[in-house]
Design a protein around this motif. Structure first.
Motif, PDB file in Angstrom:
ATOM      1  N   LEU A 428       0.704  -1.231   0.180  1.00 33.11           N
ATOM      2  CA  LEU A 428      -0.204  -0.019  -0.011  1.00 33.11           C
ATOM      3  C   LEU A 428       0.934   1.195   0.078  1.00 33.11           C
ATOM      4  CD1 LEU A 428      -0.222   1.311   3.226  1.00 33.11           C
ATOM      5  CD2 LEU A 428      -1.287  -0.597   3.621  1.00 33.11           C
ATOM      6  N   VAL A 429       0.134   2.390  -0.613  1.00 38.02           N
ATOM      7  CA  VAL A 429       1.108   3.736  -0.492  1.00 38.02           C
ATOM      8  C   VAL A 429       0.071   4.479   0.206  1.00 38.02           C
ATOM      9  CG1 VAL A 429       1.812   5.305  -2.087  1.00 38.02           C
ATOM     10  CG2 VAL A 429       2.048   2.861  -2.674  1.00 38.02           C
ATOM     11  N   ILE A 430       0.761   5.485   1.066  1.00 38.21           N
ATOM     12  CA  ILE A 430       0.026   6.701   1.787  1.00 38.21           C
ATOM     13  C   ILE A 430       0.623   7.946   1.113  1.00 38.21           C
ATOM     14  CG2 ILE A 430      -0.391   7.483   4.114  1.00 38.21           C
ATOM     15  CD1 ILE A 430       0.418   4.890   5.233  1.00 38.21           C
ATOM     16  N   VAL A 431       0.004   8.628   0.741  1.00 40.50           N
ATOM     17  CA  VAL A 431       0.192  10.104  -0.211  1.00 40.50           C
ATOM     18  C   VAL A 431      -0.316  11.007   0.693  1.00 40.50           C
ATOM     19  CG1 VAL A 431       0.142  11.208  -2.261  1.00 40.50           C
ATOM     20  CG2 VAL A 431       0.066   8.611  -2.463  1.00 40.50           C
ATOM     21  N   ASP A 432       0.660  12.242   0.824  1.00 43.69           N
ATOM     22  CA  ASP A 432       0.317  13.390   1.304  1.00 43.69           C
ATOM     23  C   ASP A 432      -0.233  14.272   0.283  1.00 43.69           C
ATOM     24  OD1 ASP A 432       0.282  16.079   2.333  1.00 43.69           O
ATOM     25  OD2 ASP A 432       2.135  15.937   3.433  1.00 43.69           O
ATOM     26  N   GLN A 433      -1.389  14.451   0.103  1.00 37.93           N
ATOM     27  CA  GLN A 433      -2.064  15.214  -1.007  1.00 37.93           C
ATOM     28  C   GLN A 433      -1.607  16.448  -1.113  1.00 37.93           C
ATOM     29  OE1 GLN A 433      -6.154  14.693   0.327  1.00 37.93           O
ATOM     30  NE2 GLN A 433      -6.600  16.775   0.796  1.00 37.93           N
ATOM     31  N   HIS A 434      -1.347  17.376  -0.276  1.00 38.75           N
ATOM     32  CA  HIS A 434      -1.028  18.651  -0.341  1.00 38.75           C
ATOM     33  C   HIS A 434       0.761  18.795  -0.827  1.00 38.75           C
ATOM     34  CE1 HIS A 434      -0.176  22.802   0.298  1.00 38.75           C
ATOM     35  NE2 HIS A 434       0.894  22.688   0.912  1.00 38.75           N
ATOM     36  N   ALA A 435       1.457  17.843  -0.196  1.00 35.91           N
ATOM     37  CA  ALA A 435       2.837  17.968  -0.609  1.00 35.91           C
ATOM     38  C   ALA A 435       2.920  17.387  -2.111  1.00 35.91           C
ATOM     39  CB  ALA A 435       3.651  16.891   0.170  1.00 35.91           C
ATOM     40  N   ALA A 436       2.188  16.464  -2.572  1.00 39.26           N
ATOM     41  CA  ALA A 436       2.043  15.564  -3.868  1.00 39.26           C
ATOM     42  C   ALA A 436       1.690  16.752  -4.751  1.00 39.26           C
ATOM     43  CB  ALA A 436       1.300  14.540  -3.914  1.00 39.26           C
ATOM     44  N   HIS A 437       0.522  17.577  -4.551  1.00 37.91           N
ATOM     45  CA  HIS A 437      -0.012  18.301  -5.556  1.00 37.91           C
ATOM     46  C   HIS A 437       0.885  19.706  -5.684  1.00 37.91           C
ATOM     47  CE1 HIS A 437      -3.536  20.986  -7.247  1.00 37.91           C
ATOM     48  NE2 HIS A 437      -3.262  19.945  -8.113  1.00 37.91           N
ATOM     49  N   GLU A 438       1.653  19.966  -4.477  1.00 39.82           N
ATOM     50  CA  GLU A 438       2.370  21.126  -4.515  1.00 39.82           C
ATOM     51  C   GLU A 438       3.576  20.961  -5.651  1.00 39.82           C
ATOM     52  OE1 GLU A 438       5.382  23.584  -1.558  1.00 39.82           O
ATOM     53  OE2 GLU A 438       4.089  21.849  -0.902  1.00 39.82           O
ATOM     54  N   ARG A 439       4.139  19.769  -5.696  1.00 42.82           N
ATOM     55  CA  ARG A 439       4.930  19.441  -6.747  1.00 42.82           C
ATOM     56  C   ARG A 439       4.577  19.444  -8.100  1.00 42.82           C
ATOM     57  NH1 ARG A 439      10.265  19.829  -8.153  1.00 42.82           N
ATOM     58  NH2 ARG A 439      10.844  19.279  -5.774  1.00 42.82           N
ATOM     59  N   LEU A 440       3.424  18.865  -8.263  1.00 41.56           N
ATOM     60  CA  LEU A 440       2.770  19.008  -9.558  1.00 41.56           C
ATOM     61  C   LEU A 440       2.590  20.222 -10.186  1.00 41.56           C
ATOM     62  CD1 LEU A 440       0.282  16.186  -8.796  1.00 41.56           C
ATOM     63  CD2 LEU A 440       2.371  15.901  -9.813  1.00 41.56           C
ATOM     64  N   VAL A 441       2.088  21.259  -9.242  1.00 41.84           N
ATOM     65  CA  VAL A 441       1.831  22.575  -9.739  1.00 41.84           C
ATOM     66  C   VAL A 441       2.950  23.177 -10.084  1.00 41.84           C
ATOM     67  CG1 VAL A 441       0.677  25.028  -8.683  1.00 41.84           C
ATOM     68  CG2 VAL A 441      -0.264  22.701  -8.564  1.00 41.84           C
ATOM     69  N   TYR A 442       4.056  23.114  -9.213  1.00 43.77           N
ATOM     70  CA  TYR A 442       5.359  23.918  -9.349  1.00 43.77           C
ATOM     71  C   TYR A 442       6.047  23.263 -10.733  1.00 43.77           C
ATOM     72  CZ  TYR A 442      10.134  24.891  -8.531  1.00 43.77           C
ATOM     73  OH  TYR A 442      11.549  25.418  -8.791  1.00 43.77           O
ATOM     74  N   GLU A 443       6.052  21.771 -10.903  1.00 48.34           N
ATOM     75  CA  GLU A 443       6.445  21.586 -12.425  1.00 48.34           C
ATOM     76  C   GLU A 443       5.762  22.052 -13.408  1.00 48.34           C
ATOM     77  OE1 GLU A 443       9.268  19.804 -12.755  1.00 48.34           O
ATOM     78  OE2 GLU A 443       9.627  19.768 -10.765  1.00 48.34           O
ATOM     79  N   LYS A 444       4.542  22.187 -13.320  1.00 49.69           N
ATOM     80  CA  LYS A 444       3.487  22.858 -14.334  1.00 49.69           C
ATOM     81  C   LYS A 444       3.814  24.391 -14.732  1.00 49.69           C
ATOM     82  CE  LYS A 444      -1.364  23.503 -15.574  1.00 49.69           C
ATOM     83  NZ  LYS A 444      -2.673  23.247 -15.430  1.00 49.69           N
ATOM     84  N   LEU A 445       4.040  25.055 -13.579  1.00 48.60           N
ATOM     85  CA  LEU A 445       4.373  26.367 -13.535  1.00 48.60           C
ATOM     86  C   LEU A 445       5.816  26.754 -14.374  1.00 48.60           C
ATOM     87  CD1 LEU A 445       3.400  27.742 -10.360  1.00 48.60           C
ATOM     88  CD2 LEU A 445       2.300  28.365 -12.480  1.00 48.60           C
ATOM     89  N   LYS A 446       6.835  25.854 -13.932  1.00 47.27           N
ATOM     90  CA  LYS A 446       8.158  25.671 -14.832  1.00 47.27           C
ATOM     91  C   LYS A 446       7.973  25.396 -16.128  1.00 47.27           C
ATOM     92  CE  LYS A 446      10.738  23.202 -12.522  1.00 47.27           C
ATOM     93  NZ  LYS A 446      12.091  22.755 -11.993  1.00 47.27           N
ATOM     94  N   ARG A 447       7.148  24.324 -16.501  1.00 51.14           N
ATOM     95  CA  ARG A 447       7.036  24.031 -17.947  1.00 51.14           C
ATOM     96  C   ARG A 447       6.376  25.200 -18.635  1.00 51.14           C
ATOM     97  NH1 ARG A 447       5.341  19.131 -15.947  1.00 51.14           N
ATOM     98  NH2 ARG A 447       3.164  19.673 -15.947  1.00 51.14           N
ATOM     99  N   GLN A 448       5.304  25.869 -17.954  1.00 52.85           N
ATOM    100  CA  GLN A 448       4.684  27.227 -18.639  1.00 52.85           C
ATOM    101  C   GLN A 448       5.794  28.168 -18.983  1.00 52.85           C
ATOM    102  OE1 GLN A 448       1.353  28.221 -16.237  1.00 52.85           O
ATOM    103  NE2 GLN A 448       0.172  26.439 -16.984  1.00 52.85           N
ATOM    104  N   ARG A 449       6.739  28.486 -18.007  1.00 53.45           N
ATOM    105  CA  ARG A 449       7.862  29.470 -18.189  1.00 53.45           C
ATOM    106  C   ARG A 449       8.744  29.062 -19.255  1.00 53.45           C
ATOM    107  NH1 ARG A 449      11.961  30.403 -13.356  1.00 53.45           N
ATOM    108  NH2 ARG A 449      13.203  28.892 -14.834  1.00 53.45           N
ATOM    109  N   GLU A 450       9.018  27.929 -19.180  1.00 51.85           N
ATOM    110  CA  GLU A 450      10.027  27.623 -20.188  1.00 51.85           C
ATOM    111  C   GLU A 450       9.407  27.582 -21.865  1.00 51.85           C
ATOM    112  OE1 GLU A 450      11.054  23.387 -19.243  1.00 51.85           O
ATOM    113  OE2 GLU A 450      12.478  24.414 -17.542  1.00 51.85           O
ATOM    114  N   ALA A 451       8.109  27.270 -21.810  1.00 48.85           N
ATOM    115  CA  ALA A 451       7.432  27.349 -23.020  1.00 48.85           C
ATOM    116  C   ALA A 451       6.936  28.514 -23.688  1.00 48.85           C
ATOM    117  CB  ALA A 451       6.234  26.446 -23.127  1.00 48.85           C
TER     118      ALA A 451
END
Length: 597
Positions: A428-451
């Motif tokens: 089983l896997v236990i996920v911290d939803q805030h920490a996980a989504h924080e990384r996802l949003v950050y990487e998305k913002l970086k991709r938008q800046r690069e594009a």
């Protein structure tokens, strides 16, 4: 005041002050000499933190009488056979270690050259030579330095406690041991003994020695580094971002086998982990850089702790690039130590009777084994009990085989409206939803800046920033790179620049302060990453504030969508602050907790 020649002994003591700062400095010099002598076994012993005694014994090639007599003279060394200072293949060559130690201690050397019929011994007390005599030492070399700094009490009173000095000596032994896995090391301080068995000379010997010194936990939570650029080769182990520390003491860097503490490497390691750690946390790493000796100057520091490269930019780029590439390849690995700690805590609570026993102040009579069994609670008491904290709505929809086979499994429940519990085929896997989504949003913002590039805002009144010559010389060549990051500056006469545009994402910013800080960084490190770091920090802050908060109830499709996006996002194993986003528990480990295996 007339000019006079200093006394030779005073000259030696002044030189000793540059080379021998504390007992650990003397140990470092003596162990490096043993390694250069080809030793396969080195034993180090100290007393009272090194003040009373430092003893180093090795089984190296030893010395004959002529070599021993020269070894205690200043600027005498066997490590520059052809006098070429650009081709140094040993750990030390200044020719000042032994005479410097002898100037501030009672030094005795017993040695015997390989193949010699007898040994030799010499003693130097506070710089005064007592003469050379035959000895019966069986082979190799034994060096003893007693009463360190007794002749220079001013230096002696500035030493730290015995415990602190012992720790410093142990750190020196550890650093040198990691670079030479084929050598057996031992370190004794009274009753304490530190011993590292020889690990051989094969490809895995270095990793085995690192595990010996730093522990299996570091080895289990590290990624292998292997990179080559031009004539430089970088190898070693780098800790996962979730395996971080409160200081940089667990960063070990070697150049051609020589341990160094250099700001170039410290800055490069910090830059590589910038996306994964907060500013007050530090990664763990053991890095080995190998290059042509002509490409590096190892003689810029009296204690040989710093180096200087012909092309420092190439070396910095190699370190940053290799670390980032390795971390990207392990982007979905979270620290194994987190799962082990969780299992340990669960196991302790499951099998420790004291952990179940309520405190006396909070004792509930209903929990007593002697409590009456026929008493029933009133309906009103039932209403006072808190509602279950688990949301099991994901169970309403059966898990699909595709989700179960995914690395992070299928979402089965949400606990405390903060943690997602997912089921995999083997655990089983236990996920911290805030920490996980924080990384996802950050990487998305970086991709938008690069594009789309960095949006700029034009200043209504351009800011004039005055800089000194050094910072101007560093800033002007980087203007094009700064413009790509949204900061438009141009020369405005001697000693000044004009700021016309700034990155829009920074909002209202002190342009003068921003340019001055970047100019300082350019003068120190030679690149324009200062502004990029500032932008990344803003993006990380935005990601933190715009991600899914703890306490928000998620639907089963939302939980599964979060898991699937984590699996394809770089660095999803940790949030922007270096904390793990998930912990995975294998079914076999859980079964062990309940005694099933």
């Amino acid at each position: 005041m007339p000019v006079r020649r200093l006394d030779p002994i005073l000259i030696d003591r002044i030189a000793a002050g540059e080379v021998v700062e504390r007992p650990s400095s003397a140990v470092k010099e003596l162990v490096e000499n043993a390694l250069d002598a080809g030793a396969k076994r080195i034993d180090v012993a100290i007393e009272e933190g090194g003040r009373k005694l430092i003893r180093v014994i090795d089984d190296g090639c030893g010395m004959d009488e002529n070599d021993l007599a020269l070894a205690v003279e200043r600027h005498a060394t066997s490590k520059i056979p052809d006098g070429d200072l650009t081709n140094i293949a040993t750990l030390g060559f200044r020719g000042e270690a032994l005479p410097s130690i002898a100037a501030v201690s009672d030094l005795t050397i017993d040695t015997r050259a390989a193949g010699s019929s007898h040994g030799a011994s010499i003693r130097v007390e506070a710089g005064r030579l007592h003469g050379l005599r035959p000895g019966n030492w069986p082979g190799g070399t034994r060096i003893e330095a007693r009463d360190l700094f007794a002749a220079t009490p001013a230096r002696l009173k500035f030493l730290k406690t015995d415990r602190a000095e012992t720790t410093a000596v142990a750190d020196v032994v550890k650093r040198l041991a990691m670079a030479h896995p084929h050598v057996r090391f031992s370190f004794a301080n009274g009753g304490a003994l530190l011993e590292y068995a020889a690990c051989g000379e094969d490809s895995g010997a270095r990793a085995d020695r690192i595990a010996q010194v730093l522990g299996e936990e570091f080895a289990a939570n590290a990624v292998h580094i292997e990179a080559l650029r031009e004539n430089f080769r970088l190898s070693g182990l780098a800790g996962l971002p979730t395996y971080n520390r409160g200081n940089a003491q667990m960063q070990y860097v070697y150049v051609n086998g020589r341990p160094v503490r250099d700001k170039l490497f410290a800055g490069a390691i910090r830059a590589a982990y910038l996306d994964f750690l907060s500013h007050d946390r530090h990664p763990a790493a053991v890095l080995f850089l190998e290059c042509d000796p002509a490409e590096v100057d190892v003689n810029v520091h009296p204690a040989k702790a710093e180096v200087r490269f012909r092309d420092s930019g190439l070396v910095r780029g190699l370190v940053v690039g290799a670390l980032k590439q390795a971390l990207a390849g392990a982007s979905h690995r979270s620290s194994d130590g987190n799962a082990q700690k969780a299992l340990h805590m669960i196991g302790a609570r499951s099998f420790d009777p004291a952990a179940r026993r309520p405190a006396a102040a909070n004792w509930d009579w209903r929990l007593s084994p002697s409590a009456p069994q026929r008493l029933e609670e009133s309906p009103q008491t039932q209403l006072l009990r808190p509602a279950p904290a688990a949301d099991a709505r994901a169970q309403e929809t059966p898990a699909t085989p595709l989700d179960l086979d995914a690395p992070l499994g299928a979402a089965r429940a949400q606990i405390h409206e903060t943690y997602i519990v997912a089921q995999t085929r083997d655990g089983l896997v236990i996920v911290d939803q805030h920490a996980a989504h924080e990384r996802l949003v950050y990487e998305k913002l970086k991709r938008q800046r690069e594009a789309n590039g960095v949006a700029r805002q034009i200043l209504l009144i351009p800011a004039v920033v005055e800089l000194d010559g050094g910072r101007m010389d560093a800033l002007l060549p980087a203007m094009t790179e700064l413009a790509e990051l949204g900061l438009v500056v141009e020369s405005f006469g001697p000693g000044a620049v004009l700021v016309r545009e700034t990155p829009a994402i920074l909002g209202e910013v002190d342009a003068a302060r921003l340019v001055a800080d970047i100019a300082d960084l350019l003068a120190e490190e030679g690149d324009a990453r200062g502004l990029s770091r500032r932008l990344d920090h803003v993006l990380a802050t935005c990601a933190c504030h715009h991600s899914v908060r703890a306490g928000r109830r998620l639907s089963p499709p939302e939980m599964n969508a979060l898991l699937r996006e984590m699996e394809i996002t770089p660095g999803a194993g940790q949030c922007n602050h270096g904390r793990p986003t998930y912990v995975e528990l294998k079914l076999s480990d859980i079964e062990k907790l309940f005694g099933r295996k």
